[in-house]
Every structure is written in C-alpha cells, then in structure tokens.
Design a protein around this motif. Structure first.
Motif, PDB file in Angstrom:
ATOM      1  N   SER A   1      59.677 -10.104  39.965  1.00  0.00           N
ATOM      2  CA  SER A   1      59.328 -10.400  38.568  1.00  0.00           C
ATOM      3  C   SER A   1      60.162 -11.578  38.088  1.00  0.00           C
ATOM      4  N   HIS A   2      61.420 -11.615  38.536  1.00  0.00           N
ATOM      5  CA  HIS A   2      62.302 -12.731  38.183  1.00  0.00           C
ATOM      6  C   HIS A   2      63.548 -12.647  39.050  1.00  0.00           C
ATOM      7  N   ALA A   3      64.282 -13.771  39.114  1.00  0.00           N
ATOM      8  CA  ALA A   3      65.420 -13.847  40.033  1.00  0.00           C
ATOM      9  C   ALA A   3      66.722 -13.442  39.355  1.00  0.00           C
ATOM     10  N   HIS A   4      66.798 -12.196  38.919  1.00  0.00           N
ATOM     11  CA  HIS A   4      68.063 -11.631  38.462  1.00  0.00           C
ATOM     12  C   HIS A   4      68.507 -10.614  39.505  1.00  0.00           C
ATOM     13  N   SER A   5      69.845 -10.500  39.663  1.00  0.00           N
ATOM     14  CA  SER A   5      70.359  -9.729  40.795  1.00  0.00           C
ATOM     15  C   SER A   5      69.971  -8.253  40.739  1.00  0.00           C
ATOM     16  N   ASP A   6      69.710  -7.713  39.552  1.00  0.00           N
ATOM     17  CA  ASP A   6      69.329  -6.292  39.513  1.00  0.00           C
ATOM     18  C   ASP A   6      67.854  -6.079  39.856  1.00  0.00           C
ATOM     19  N   HIS A   7      67.138  -7.173  40.124  1.00  0.00           N
ATOM     20  CA  HIS A   7      65.737  -7.057  40.535  1.00  0.00           C
ATOM     21  C   HIS A   7      65.522  -7.551  41.958  1.00  0.00           C
ATOM     22  N   MET A   8      66.520  -8.274  42.508  1.00  0.00           N
ATOM     23  CA  MET A   8      66.336  -8.837  43.859  1.00  0.00           C
ATOM     24  C   MET A   8      67.463  -8.446  44.802  1.00  0.00           C
TER      25      MET A   8
ATOM     26  N   GLY B   1      60.879 -16.951  29.732  1.00  0.00           N
ATOM     27  CA  GLY B   1      61.753 -16.702  28.594  1.00  0.00           C
ATOM     28  C   GLY B   1      63.028 -15.986  28.991  1.00  0.00           C
ATOM     29  N   HIS B   2      62.884 -14.826  29.612  1.00  0.00           N
ATOM     30  CA  HIS B   2      64.070 -14.093  30.079  1.00  0.00           C
ATOM     31  C   HIS B   2      64.709 -14.878  31.222  1.00  0.00           C
ATOM     32  N   THR B   3      63.883 -15.399  32.113  1.00  0.00           N
ATOM     33  CA  THR B   3      64.312 -16.453  33.047  1.00  0.00           C
ATOM     34  C   THR B   3      63.266 -17.564  32.957  1.00  0.00           C
TER      35      THR B   3
ATOM     36  N   GLY C   1      58.258  -6.568  34.166  1.00  0.00           N
ATOM     37  CA  GLY C   1      59.626  -6.988  34.483  1.00  0.00           C
ATOM     38  C   GLY C   1      60.537  -6.844  33.267  1.00  0.00           C
ATOM     39  N   ASP C   2      61.396  -7.844  33.046  1.00  0.00           N
ATOM     40  CA  ASP C   2      62.295  -7.783  31.890  1.00  0.00           C
ATOM     41  C   ASP C   2      61.744  -8.578  30.709  1.00  0.00           C
ATOM     42  N   GLY C   3      60.467  -8.955  30.785  1.00  0.00           N
ATOM     43  CA  GLY C   3      59.854  -9.699  29.689  1.00  0.00           C
ATOM     44  C   GLY C   3      59.443  -8.750  28.577  1.00  0.00           C
TER      45      GLY C   3
HETATM   46 ZN   LIG Z   1      66.635  -9.685  34.091  1.00  0.00          ZN
END
Ligand SMILES: [Zn+2]
Length: 281
Positions: free
Chosen positions: A63-70, A165-167, A184-186
């Motif tokens: 969903s996006h490249a943040h460490s808690d998702h990848m 927006g979030h990333t 995701g986190d959107g």
């Molecule tokens: Zn995030």
C-alpha cells in the motif's frame, strides 16, 4: 518468529491477517494467483501464513513504503508498488533486526507491550519483540504499479487507485469481487498527510469516491486496532468525512487547529486528520 495471527475470511477467498492488532494485511485469492497487500513489521512469517490459505503464486503489493507495512518483504523476490514509493522501499533494510528477546511473546504480551510502547512514544511501535524475517532475496525487484491498473488474479480483478498523501505513492486496492476497498494508511480514522498537498490528496480521494458503487466496506491497514481478535470495517462515510475536512480547509471554511508551525489537524465525523500546512512567508 511469530506465526499465529488471527486470520479472518471477510468475504469469499478474501482474508485479513490480523497481526496482533498492529497491522492488517489482506490476501485475495483468484483462480490463477493470490495478491497479498502488505507484510506488516517483518516479525511474522507471512509466507507460511499465506501458504496455510493458498498454494497459488503470490503477488506482493505494498500500500505504501512504510516499515510497518513492508517489514516482511525479505520473503519476496518481487514487490509491486507505486513508483513514487520505490526509493523508500529500496532504501529499506529488509533484513534489519529491530529487537530480539530471549522469548517469543504470547499474543497477549505482544499486544499489551506494543500498545503501551506506542502510547508512550509512537515511533516505539517498531521496537517490539520478535525475530525479523531474513532477507532471502537481496536482489529483489521493485515493480511499478500504474494508477488505475487492473490486476487479474484469475476469475477476479482488482484495481489500483492512487491515494497519495500519507506517502508520495500510497495506493488503495479496490477488490470488485468482495466489494471491499483496502485503503492502507490513507482512508482511515487517523489519516496523516505529510507527503502531498491537500489539493492532490483531495483529487485522488474524489477519484476513489467515483468508484463508490463498486465497494461497500473499507478496511484500512490497521483495522485490528490493537486488538488481535477484533476487526473493524468502515463505510463510505469515512471517506466523506475526510473529503469534508479537506474541502473546508481548502476553501477556508475551517482551517483546522495548528499542531505546529507546519502541521494542522481537525477531528470530524470519526476522523482525526493531520495535514501539512505550508508556512506563510
Ligand atoms: Zn504508514
């Protein structure tokens, strides 16, 4: 490594892997292949969890490249994501060892500790116990997804929708079969916009809103909300509340409360939205 999340079939061949309430990656299984959306922090053996559900080839989408998702990309040779998030994913060390304890926590311990660390200091959410997955594919390929791209899983299709927006390159996945939007986190009750101006965010969300006849439920990337057994979905009203906050901020009706010189926030309709507000010069 922790192997026991609560797996919930939220619709036919559509699963949410509730990682002890911290993240909720989704798995959609078609007749040809499965799509896994996100991998959590990396302290869950996602591949074996997925293999308990399906033996089909698995396409990993972030969903996006943040460490808690990848955190778990170490188990995947190919990773599909929005091109704007590829640099962050490339810079991420999939093999990092965050924290090692001499014992693997029970679900209860894990959630209690993560929740209290998060309350004390949000960035500590990454300092939770558990062995991180090894990087099995150091030469992994990051493959760009196109906005509005349709992915065929065999007998079912999903669509990639930009949700910046979030990333800089967050995406949502619209699953036509289950009529679920995975956001995701959107689109979520706690949406923090730091990587795009609010007009861009609004444009993307209006585009997603135009697909409202294709989904009934929204699951964001943390739908477990600190509870390993519960899972909450949202409806289109969540998206409408976010759009209302953005509209009011853009036209000046309600500019929100300043949090810092550059950050504003507003709570409305069950949403706490944070956004970057350029400093007036
Ligand atoms: Zn995030």
């Amino acid at each position: 490594m922790i192997q026991n999340p609560i797996i919930i079939e939220v619709a036919k061949d559509t699963y949410i892997l509730n990682l002890m309430g911290l993240q909720s990656p989704a798995l959609m299984v078609g007749t040809e292949r499965a799509l896994l959306l996100d991998t959590g922090l990396g302290n869950f053996d996602m591949m074996s969890i997925v293999r308990r559900i399906t033996d089909k080839p698995v396409m990993l989408v972030l969903s996006h490249a943040h460490s808690d998702h990848m955190g778990g990309i170490g188990q995947f040779q190919e990773v599909y994501l929005h091109p704007a998030d590829i640099p962050a994913a490339q810079a991420f060390d999939a093999d990092r060892l965050i924290h090692e304890d001499d014992h693997t926590p029970t679900q209860q311990e894990f959630v209690a500790r993560a929740a209290s660390e998060f309350r004390a200091k949000p960035e500590n959410i990454f300092a939770i116990p558990g062995t991180i997955v090894e990087d099995t594919f150091p030469s992994r390929r990051f493959i760009p997804l196109q906005p509005d791209e349709i992915i065929d899983l065999g007998g079912r299709q999903v669509q990639i929708l930009e949700e910046r927006g979030h990333t800089a390159g967050e995406i949502a996945v619209l699953d036509f079969q289950s009529r679920i939007l995975f956001s995701g986190d959107g689109i979520s009750p706690l949406f923090s916009i730091t990587a795009a101006d609010i007009q861009t965010v609004r444009d993307d969300l209006i585009h997603i809103r135009a697909h409202a006849s294709d989904f009934d439920r929204i699951y964001h990337g943390h739908s477990g909300a600190f509870d390993p057994t519960m899972l909450c979905s949202d409806s289109i009203s969540l998206l409408d509340a976010i759009l209302k906050i953005l509209d009011d901020a853009i036209d000046g009706t309600d500019p929100g409360q300043p949090v810092s010189e550059t950050l504003r926030t507003r709570s409305y309709g069950g949403v706490q939205l944070y956004w970057n507000h350029p400093k007036e010069s």
